[in-house]
Write an enzyme that holds these catalytic residues in place. Structure first.
Site, PDB file in Angstrom:
ATOM      1  N   CYS A  87     -19.456  21.482 -24.067  1.00  0.00           N
ATOM      2  CA  CYS A  87     -18.921  20.431 -24.947  1.00  0.00           C
ATOM      3  C   CYS A  87     -17.885  19.545 -24.254  1.00  0.00           C
ATOM      4  O   CYS A  87     -17.882  18.323 -24.437  1.00  0.00           O
ATOM      5  CB  CYS A  87     -18.374  21.014 -26.243  1.00  0.00           C
ATOM      6  SG  CYS A  87     -17.128  22.296 -26.054  1.00  0.00           S
ATOM      7  N   ASP A 269     -18.636  14.179 -32.026  1.00  0.00           N
ATOM      8  CA  ASP A 269     -18.748  15.626 -31.856  1.00  0.00           C
ATOM      9  C   ASP A 269     -19.988  15.960 -31.024  1.00  0.00           C
ATOM     10  O   ASP A 269     -21.105  15.616 -31.420  1.00  0.00           O
ATOM     11  CB  ASP A 269     -18.845  16.270 -33.242  1.00  0.00           C
ATOM     12  CG  ASP A 269     -18.800  17.786 -33.190  1.00  0.00           C
ATOM     13  OD1 ASP A 269     -18.830  18.367 -32.083  1.00  0.00           O
ATOM     14  OD2 ASP A 269     -18.740  18.417 -34.273  1.00  0.00           O
ATOM     15  N   HIS A 271     -21.279  18.888 -30.535  1.00  0.00           N
ATOM     16  CA  HIS A 271     -21.840  20.190 -30.895  1.00  0.00           C
ATOM     17  C   HIS A 271     -23.108  20.071 -31.738  1.00  0.00           C
ATOM     18  O   HIS A 271     -23.227  20.649 -32.827  1.00  0.00           O
ATOM     19  CB  HIS A 271     -20.782  21.022 -31.627  1.00  0.00           C
ATOM     20  CG  HIS A 271     -19.564  21.288 -30.799  1.00  0.00           C
ATOM     21  ND1 HIS A 271     -18.466  20.448 -30.821  1.00  0.00           N
ATOM     22  CD2 HIS A 271     -19.291  22.259 -29.911  1.00  0.00           C
ATOM     23  CE1 HIS A 271     -17.554  20.916 -29.982  1.00  0.00           C
ATOM     24  NE2 HIS A 271     -18.029  22.018 -29.423  1.00  0.00           N
TER      25      HIS A 271
END
Length: 387
Positions: A87, A269, A271
């Site tokens: 990430c 994000d 993820h």
């Protein structure tokens, strides 16, 4: 008739997809706090009452890099997905991609899925494709991290990923980007001037008056949580025209922060695990999955882990001088507790400044760690630089 039916089905799916995007952004707008404060996105100011569509277009136009799966194994024998560990590397890709977009397309460029994009846009995307010969691929970043003491498959903090980007930029002969990572919360103007006026690494190229600069400032704004005295100065960074975003997040959860509204940060994000995109060299990239077409995420500034890395892009020397003036006016003169220092000369007690050169990279990919369970056993969450 069959061809007509297929065309109608395709048209229906396209309409349905864009309707979903509109609904997602409508939810985002309805969910925004009911305040008179403007929204700031990477140096651009938006009034929610009059500039909603422009705000959403800006957010959607940022390049969004997420976990990917089913790419060629890193190093030939390593992982074929970065889910669970990549990430911060993906956030590093996003901050660098923003600098390249500003360099080649300009801050005002907007992505439109229905329009043909300039060739520079596709060339930028090719730099980040998940294959070993893309200069900023997950493969290159993970293997360059070995030189920073990180095994392939290990989690990175913001300072480490900044060091990796600095080294990889040396191999990028197209962008000739200078990446400067500050030390000890101190930005040295003299060192940046030297880095940006260096002759490019290809001897056949003529010297540049100024190499475009990606300035990364790793900071720790508290011990266990962000110190409230830094919050206003932190928000000021997103207002600067040179803002390239912030790397940060929570322990073992990295996000790419692009702006704020009131006391909340707006971020992309990484993820989400998507299939790797396989594109031939030089061809247009199927770019739908590289733009976040869902509700942007927000979090309270007070929930942010105190270790972050600020990013700024200065295309010219005048741009850098303007940034220095803004820092003096907005961050240093007005604040009792400074986030970082800006000094003219290289500190005498530091080792001499040597502009980075291409490192020797030797890795087989065998360094990747065996079990995903080990990923979260590390003591490091975000690096502590100074407390």
């Amino acid at each position: 008739l069959c061809m007509l039916a297929l065309a109608l089905i395709k048209h229906y799916h396209v309409l349905a997809k864009y309707e979903n995007q509109i609904n997602a952004f409508s939810e985002f707008l309805e969910d925004l706090p009911d305040v008179d404060e403007p929204v700031w996105i990477l140096g651009a100011r938006y009034d929610l009452k009059t500039k909603k569509s422009e705000l959403l277009s800006d957010v959607r136009s940022r390049l969004w890099f997420t976990y990917r799966k089913k790419f060629s194994p890193i190093g030939g024998t390593g992982p074929s997905s970065d889910a669970g560990w990549g990430c911060m590397l993906r956030c590093g890709q996003m901050i660098l991609a923003q600098a390249l977009v500003c360099r080649h397309l300009g801050r005002d460029w907007r992505w439109d899925p229905e329009k043909r994009q300039p060739k520079e846009y596709h060339r930028i995307l090719h730099c980040f494709l998940d294959k070993k010969d893309s200069c900023y691929s997950i493969h290159q970043m993970a293997q360059m991290g070995v030189g920073e003491g990180k095994s392939v498959g290990e989690w990175y903090g913001p300072n480490t990923v900044a060091q990796v980007l600095k080294k990889l930029a040396l191999f990028d002969d197209w962008n000739t980007l200078a990446v400067y990572v500050s030390m000890d919360n101190t930005v040295v103007i003299e060192d940046i001037s030297q880095s940006c006026s260096e002759t490019p690494h290809l001897r056949s190229q003529r010297p540049l008056d100024w190499r475009p600069l990606l300035l990364v400032i790793p900071l720790r704004m508290g011990i266990n949580s962000i110190n409230p005295v830094y919050i206003q100065a932190f928000k000021e960074c997103f207002k600067m025209p040179q803002s390239c975003g912030v790397l940060g997040g929570k322990p073992n959860l990295a996000y790419y922060f692009i702006g704020f509204i009131d006391d909340e940060l707006i971020y992309l994000d990484p993820h989400t695990t998507q299939q790797a995109v396989d594109t031939e060299s030089g061809s247009a990239v199927d770019d739908q999955s590289y733009h976040c077409q869902r509700t942007p995420h927000r979090m309270k500034i007070t929930s942010l882990d105190p270790s972050v890395a600020l990013g700024f892009f200065c295309k010219s020397e005048e741009d850098f001088d303007s940034w220095c003036d803004l820092v003096q006016q907005e961050l240093l003169k007005k604040r009792n507790l400074r986030m970082f220092e800006l000094v003219e000369k290289h500190p005498s007690h530091w080792p001499p400044f040597v502009p980075p050169t291409k490192p020797e990279v030797q890795t087989t990919g065998a360094e990747f760690i065996e079990s995903p369970d080990k990923l979260f056993e590390s003591e490091e969450e975000f690096e502590i630089l100074n407390v």
